[in-house]
Design a protein around this motif. Structure first.
Motif, PDB file in Angstrom:
ATOM      1  N   CYS A  98       0.842  -1.204   0.000  1.00  0.00           N
ATOM      2  CA  CYS A  98       0.000   0.000   0.000  1.00  0.00           C
ATOM      3  C   CYS A  98       0.873   1.249   0.000  1.00  0.00           C
ATOM      4  O   CYS A  98       1.664   1.470   0.924  1.00  0.00           O
ATOM      5  CB  CYS A  98      -0.926  -0.004   1.220  1.00  0.00           C
ATOM      6  SG  CYS A  98      -2.077   1.374   1.212  1.00  0.00           S
TER       7      CYS A  98
ATOM      8  N   HIS B 246       0.092   4.194   0.499  1.00  0.00           N
ATOM      9  CA  HIS B 246      -0.227   5.218   1.505  1.00  0.00           C
ATOM     10  C   HIS B 246       0.837   5.227   2.605  1.00  0.00           C
ATOM     11  O   HIS B 246       1.057   6.243   3.246  1.00  0.00           O
ATOM     12  CB  HIS B 246      -1.618   4.976   2.096  1.00  0.00           C
ATOM     13  CG  HIS B 246      -2.719   5.316   1.136  1.00  0.00           C
ATOM     14  ND1 HIS B 246      -4.025   5.033   1.376  1.00  0.00           N
ATOM     15  CD2 HIS B 246      -2.685   5.935  -0.083  1.00  0.00           C
ATOM     16  CE1 HIS B 246      -4.773   5.458   0.357  1.00  0.00           C
ATOM     17  NE2 HIS B 246      -3.971   5.996  -0.546  1.00  0.00           N
ATOM     18  N   ALA B 247       1.482   4.075   2.806  1.00  0.00           N
ATOM     19  CA  ALA B 247       2.662   3.983   3.670  1.00  0.00           C
ATOM     20  C   ALA B 247       2.470   4.565   5.073  1.00  0.00           C
ATOM     21  O   ALA B 247       3.338   5.291   5.585  1.00  0.00           O
ATOM     22  CB  ALA B 247       3.864   4.656   2.984  1.00  0.00           C
ATOM     23  N   CYS B 248       1.338   4.259   5.692  1.00  0.00           N
ATOM     24  CA  CYS B 248       1.095   4.798   7.040  1.00  0.00           C
ATOM     25  C   CYS B 248       2.104   4.223   8.042  1.00  0.00           C
ATOM     26  O   CYS B 248       2.394   3.019   8.015  1.00  0.00           O
ATOM     27  CB  CYS B 248      -0.327   4.477   7.490  1.00  0.00           C
ATOM     28  SG  CYS B 248      -1.563   5.034   6.304  1.00  0.00           S
TER      29      CYS B 248
ATOM     30  N   CYS C   4       0.854   1.235  10.135  1.00  0.00           N
ATOM     31  CA  CYS C   4       0.164   0.138   9.432  1.00  0.00           C
ATOM     32  C   CYS C   4       0.644  -1.232   9.925  1.00  0.00           C
ATOM     33  O   CYS C   4       1.850  -1.475  10.000  1.00  0.00           O
ATOM     34  CB  CYS C   4       0.430   0.256   7.933  1.00  0.00           C
ATOM     35  SG  CYS C   4      -0.426  -1.005   6.989  1.00  0.00           S
TER      36      CYS C   4
ATOM     37  N   TRP D 189       7.668  -1.102   3.585  1.00  0.00           N
ATOM     38  CA  TRP D 189       6.228  -0.981   3.310  1.00  0.00           C
ATOM     39  C   TRP D 189       5.920   0.345   2.623  1.00  0.00           C
ATOM     40  O   TRP D 189       6.324   1.401   3.099  1.00  0.00           O
ATOM     41  CB  TRP D 189       5.458  -1.088   4.624  1.00  0.00           C
ATOM     42  CG  TRP D 189       3.973  -1.137   4.477  1.00  0.00           C
ATOM     43  CD1 TRP D 189       3.085  -0.191   4.912  1.00  0.00           C
ATOM     44  CD2 TRP D 189       3.190  -2.178   3.894  1.00  0.00           C
ATOM     45  NE1 TRP D 189       1.797  -0.594   4.632  1.00  0.00           N
ATOM     46  CE2 TRP D 189       1.834  -1.803   4.004  1.00  0.00           C
ATOM     47  CE3 TRP D 189       3.497  -3.406   3.286  1.00  0.00           C
ATOM     48  CZ2 TRP D 189       0.789  -2.601   3.534  1.00  0.00           C
ATOM     49  CZ3 TRP D 189       2.454  -4.196   2.808  1.00  0.00           C
ATOM     50  CH2 TRP D 189       1.126  -3.793   2.940  1.00  0.00           C
TER      51      TRP D 189
ATOM     52  N   VAL E 255      -7.229  -5.347   3.831  1.00  0.00           N
ATOM     53  CA  VAL E 255      -5.818  -5.375   4.255  1.00  0.00           C
ATOM     54  C   VAL E 255      -5.033  -4.199   3.675  1.00  0.00           C
ATOM     55  O   VAL E 255      -4.192  -3.618   4.357  1.00  0.00           O
ATOM     56  CB  VAL E 255      -5.132  -6.702   3.854  1.00  0.00           C
ATOM     57  CG1 VAL E 255      -3.734  -6.779   4.443  1.00  0.00           C
ATOM     58  CG2 VAL E 255      -5.941  -7.898   4.320  1.00  0.00           C
TER      59      VAL E 255
ATOM     60  N   LYS F 170      -8.662   5.532   2.723  1.00  0.00           N
ATOM     61  CA  LYS F 170      -8.164   6.834   3.183  1.00  0.00           C
ATOM     62  C   LYS F 170      -7.985   7.736   1.973  1.00  0.00           C
ATOM     63  O   LYS F 170      -7.165   8.653   2.016  1.00  0.00           O
ATOM     64  CB  LYS F 170      -6.793   6.672   3.858  1.00  0.00           C
ATOM     65  CG  LYS F 170      -6.840   6.043   5.225  1.00  0.00           C
ATOM     66  CD  LYS F 170      -5.489   6.161   5.911  1.00  0.00           C
ATOM     67  CE  LYS F 170      -5.544   5.586   7.298  1.00  0.00           C
ATOM     68  NZ  LYS F 170      -5.158   4.190   7.368  1.00  0.00           N
TER      69      LYS F 170
END
Ligand code: SF4
Length: 266
Positions: free
Chosen positions: A29, A31-33, A36, A49, A80, A113
């Motif tokens: 993903c 968005h790389a929070c 996560c 990630w 996920v 998001k």
């Protein structure tokens, strides 16, 4: 980096409450929070990630076959990884999955998001049973940029919630993870109440495998004065969140907003 891959199944059984199946068109993903924990769920072993996203290019074709054979049930889209992450602009896998799910009238729950979800308003509003959840951790855009660098801005998400609702679509907000001393929970609940979701689901920060190292690095770099408290909170158990939970519940009550607490993984 994007890599196209082929998979063997589209729908997988879901362990999450209220969902029968899960579809995740992307692995990884962008968005790389910071917080996560998907890497530990999918046993990610392909580097940092957020840097690589695998695109399941044959997923809609598989889904088309599977939907004809499966018993109808609620499908979680993006359980996920985010189904509206940037790769979706180009690949439109989520959109194609929605077209098929609509054709077979499967109930759907989307969580994202990204305001890219608005692109599919035409399809979403045609479903007889669908809801869209948008996650928010903070109202502070500077914090959001550091913590969720690839995701939509706070304003874009709030606007998306309003617009979805104006289109008659059921919305909800995932309030989380609530970050100690970073999330202003009262301000967040007030802002969310203004866009009138059906309910909010609040969650604490969950330090699954690998998450603490990333969160610790983030705190050390951006809010080093909080490091001592974070270590104390997360080594000391759940007392901190007991009080936060009460504050969120009380603010939701004041705003006449239904609030649920995520107990998964407790
Ligand atoms: S949007 Fe969700 S899946 Fe993607 S990095 Fe953030 S928390 Fe992980």
């Amino acid at each position: 980096m994007i890599k196209e891959i082929k998979v063997k199944t589209a729908l997988s059984p879901s362990q999450l409450p209220c969902l029968d199946y899960a579809i995740n068109p992307y692995r990884g993903c962008a968005h790389a929070c910071v917080y996560c924990y998907a890497p530990s769920v999918i046993h990610w072993d392909k580097g940092k990630w957020g840097e690589l996203v695998e695109v399941k290019i044959n997923l809609p074709r598989l889904l088309s076959k599977e939907l004809r054979a499966k018993k109808k049930g609620v499908v979680g889209l993006g359980t996920v990884t985010d189904p509206y992450q940037p790769a979706e602009k180009r690949y439109e896998l989520t959109r194609r999955c929605l077209e098929l799910l609509l054709m077979h009238d499967f109930p759907v729950c989307i969580q994202t998001k990204s305001s890219l979800v608005l692109r599919d308003t035409d399809l979403i509003k045609s479903f007889s049973n669908i809801e869209v959840g948008i996650s928010l951790t903070t109202l502070d855009e500077r914090v959001r940029e550091k913590m969720e660098p690839g995701a939509s801005s706070v304003d874009e998400r709030l606007r998306a919630l309003s617009e979805l609702r104006e289109n008659g679509i059921k919305t909800w907000v995932f309030l989380g993870p609530l970050m100690p001393h970073i999330t202003d929970v009262e301000a967040l609940v007030d802002a969310v109440a203004e866009v009138k979701p059906e309910y909010v689901l609040m969650d604490r920060l969950r330090l699954k495998e690998g998450v603490w190292e990333r969160v610790r690095g983030f705190i050390q770099e951006f809010r080093p004065e909080l490091l001592y408290d974070y270590e104390r909170i997360f080594q000391g158990g759940g007392e901190y969140y007991g009080e936060v939970l009460e504050r969120v519940l009380s603010r939701c009550k004041k705003n006449v907003l239904r609030c649920e607490i995520n107990r998964l993984g407790d």
